[in-house]
Design a protein around this motif. Structure first.
Motif, PDB file in Angstrom:
ATOM      1  N   LEU A 141       0.822  -1.210   0.000  1.00 24.78           N
ATOM      2  CA  LEU A 141       0.000   0.000   0.000  1.00 24.78           C
ATOM      3  C   LEU A 141       0.860   1.266   0.000  1.00 24.78           C
ATOM      4  O   LEU A 141       1.861   1.342   0.707  1.00 24.78           O
ATOM      5  N   PRO A 142       0.453   2.283  -0.771  1.00 23.81           N
ATOM      6  CA  PRO A 142       1.170   3.562  -0.714  1.00 23.81           C
ATOM      7  C   PRO A 142       1.042   4.165   0.685  1.00 23.81           C
ATOM      8  O   PRO A 142       0.057   3.941   1.377  1.00 23.81           O
ATOM      9  N   LYS A 143       2.039   4.941   1.084  1.00 24.98           N
ATOM     10  CA  LYS A 143       2.039   5.553   2.412  1.00 24.98           C
ATOM     11  C   LYS A 143       2.375   7.033   2.293  1.00 24.98           C
ATOM     12  O   LYS A 143       3.130   7.433   1.414  1.00 24.98           O
ATOM     13  N   TRP A 144       1.830   7.822   3.216  1.00 24.35           N
ATOM     14  CA  TRP A 144       2.145   9.247   3.253  1.00 24.35           C
ATOM     15  C   TRP A 144       3.494   9.441   3.923  1.00 24.35           C
ATOM     16  O   TRP A 144       3.769   8.882   4.981  1.00 24.35           O
ATOM     17  N   SER A 145       4.355  10.229   3.309  1.00 22.90           N
ATOM     18  CA  SER A 145       5.665  10.535   3.871  1.00 22.90           C
ATOM     19  C   SER A 145       5.719  12.013   4.240  1.00 22.90           C
ATOM     20  O   SER A 145       5.746  12.871   3.351  1.00 22.90           O
ATOM     21  N   PRO A 146       5.748  12.315   5.554  1.00 25.56           N
ATOM     22  CA  PRO A 146       5.878  13.718   5.952  1.00 25.56           C
ATOM     23  C   PRO A 146       7.205  14.322   5.467  1.00 25.56           C
ATOM     24  O   PRO A 146       7.284  15.501   5.161  1.00 25.56           O
ATOM     25  N   GLU A 147       8.233  13.487   5.373  1.00 31.98           N
ATOM     26  CA  GLU A 147       9.548  13.975   4.937  1.00 31.98           C
ATOM     27  C   GLU A 147       9.511  14.501   3.508  1.00 31.98           C
ATOM     28  O   GLU A 147      10.103  15.524   3.189  1.00 31.98           O
ATOM     29  N   PHE A 148       8.801  13.788   2.624  1.00 33.06           N
ATOM     30  CA  PHE A 148       8.743  14.186   1.222  1.00 33.06           C
ATOM     31  C   PHE A 148       7.474  14.969   0.891  1.00 33.06           C
ATOM     32  O   PHE A 148       7.340  15.501  -0.203  1.00 33.06           O
ATOM     33  N   GLY A 149       6.504  14.999   1.827  1.00 29.22           N
ATOM     34  CA  GLY A 149       5.254  15.709   1.584  1.00 29.22           C
ATOM     35  C   GLY A 149       4.455  15.113   0.447  1.00 29.22           C
ATOM     36  O   GLY A 149       3.793  15.813  -0.307  1.00 29.22           O
ATOM     37  N   ALA A 150       4.519  13.794   0.333  1.00 28.47           N
ATOM     38  CA  ALA A 150       3.839  13.111  -0.770  1.00 28.47           C
ATOM     39  C   ALA A 150       3.602  11.656  -0.382  1.00 28.47           C
ATOM     40  O   ALA A 150       4.188  11.156   0.578  1.00 28.47           O
ATOM     41  N   PHE A 151       2.730  10.999  -1.157  1.00 27.64           N
ATOM     42  CA  PHE A 151       2.583   9.565  -0.988  1.00 27.64           C
ATOM     43  C   PHE A 151       3.791   8.889  -1.612  1.00 27.64           C
ATOM     44  O   PHE A 151       4.320   9.329  -2.633  1.00 27.64           O
ATOM     45  N   THR A 152       4.234   7.816  -0.995  1.00 28.70           N
ATOM     46  CA  THR A 152       5.352   7.051  -1.525  1.00 28.70           C
ATOM     47  C   THR A 152       4.863   5.663  -1.903  1.00 28.70           C
ATOM     48  O   THR A 152       3.869   5.184  -1.365  1.00 28.70           O
ATOM     49  N   ILE A 153       5.560   5.059  -2.832  1.00 27.67           N
ATOM     50  CA  ILE A 153       5.237   3.678  -3.192  1.00 27.67           C
ATOM     51  C   ILE A 153       6.268   2.774  -2.527  1.00 27.67           C
ATOM     52  O   ILE A 153       7.359   3.217  -2.185  1.00 27.67           O
ATOM     53  N   PRO A 154       5.936   1.510  -2.350  1.00 26.32           N
ATOM     54  CA  PRO A 154       6.883   0.615  -1.681  1.00 26.32           C
ATOM     55  C   PRO A 154       8.163   0.431  -2.495  1.00 26.32           C
ATOM     56  O   PRO A 154       8.118   0.375  -3.715  1.00 26.32           O
ATOM     57  N   ASN A 155       9.276   0.356  -1.780  1.00 20.83           N
ATOM     58  CA  ASN A 155      10.534   0.038  -2.439  1.00 20.83           C
ATOM     59  C   ASN A 155      10.452  -1.421  -2.902  1.00 20.83           C
ATOM     60  O   ASN A 155      10.033  -2.299  -2.149  1.00 20.83           O
ATOM     61  N   TYR A 156      10.848  -1.671  -4.117  1.00 21.67           N
ATOM     62  CA  TYR A 156      10.744  -3.013  -4.695  1.00 21.67           C
ATOM     63  C   TYR A 156      11.466  -4.067  -3.871  1.00 21.67           C
ATOM     64  O   TYR A 156      11.129  -5.231  -3.914  1.00 21.67           O
ATOM     65  N   MET A 157      12.452  -3.680  -3.069  1.00 23.04           N
ATOM     66  CA  MET A 157      13.196  -4.677  -2.296  1.00 23.04           C
ATOM     67  C   MET A 157      12.449  -5.118  -1.044  1.00 23.04           C
ATOM     68  O   MET A 157      12.837  -6.085  -0.401  1.00 23.04           O
ATOM     69  N   GLY A 158      11.364  -4.438  -0.693  1.00 30.10           N
ATOM     70  CA  GLY A 158      10.573  -4.856   0.464  1.00 30.10           C
ATOM     71  C   GLY A 158      10.053  -6.267   0.325  1.00 30.10           C
ATOM     72  O   GLY A 158       9.874  -6.985   1.306  1.00 30.10           O
TER      73      GLY A 158
END
Length: 181
Positions: free
Chosen positions: A147-164
């Motif tokens: 699931l995408p997650k909100w990143s306060p650091e980037f101020g945007a939704f992030t997608i999962p890193n493929y290595m997860g």
């Protein structure tokens, strides 16, 4: 004495050299993130490796080492602070990938896994350990990872890193005796 393999995709190209190291008592290190392949190699060759004195060390690259080390150091610091009674129930690793580039070997591996996707996913879940609690915990973590997650650091939704996809079962497998289920 030591062979370092970066052959990938390991499912297609890795077993011959792995088997030769076991037979010769040579220590083996690789940079794979192919959890299902490592699980199969462990199942097939672990006893022979013990007899020959070969150490088999997979996941020794970017795929898993940063998360494994981060959890180890976190556990160590918490144990020093509270006498070992703290329990880690969640850990998040955030990385930034400039330009969203995927390594060529990872792309080849992903394509090679598509025909056997359900077997591949069940191999990820089983890798975390023989205790069924870790199977469920790993499965839930993999679903949450998608699931995408909100990143306060980037101020945007992030997608999962493929290595997860490989980090989750590997970290659970490495640390399952320390993680609360």
């Amino acid at each position: 004495k030591v062979l370092v393999s970066a052959v990938g995709p390991y499912t297609l190209l890795g077993e011959t050299i792995f088997q030769a190291c076991v037979q010769q008592g040579t220590h083996y290190v690789d940079v794979t993130g192919e959890v299902d392949w490592v699980g199969g190699m462990k199942q097939r060759y672990q006893e022979d490796a013990r007899r020959s004195g070969s150490t088999l060390c997979s996941f020794s690259g970017y795929d898993c080492v940063p998360c494994d080390i981060m959890l180890y150091l976190t556990r160590k610091k918490l144990s020093a602070c509270d006498g070992g009674s703290a329990v880690i129930t969640s850990l998040e690793n955030v990385c930034y990938t400039p330009n969203g580039v995927f390594p060529r070997g990872t792309i080849r591996t992903t394509i090679s896994k598509l025909p056997e996707l359900s077997t591949f996913i069940s191999g990820l879940v089983r890798y975390a350990g023989s205790d069924g609690r870790f199977h469920w915990r790993t499965a839930i973590a993999l679903i949450r990872w998608l699931l995408p997650k909100w990143s306060p650091e980037f101020g945007a939704f992030t997608i999962p890193n493929y290595m997860g996809l490989c980090n989750i079962p590997v970290v659970y497998g490495s640390h399952n005796t320390y993680l609360k289920c």
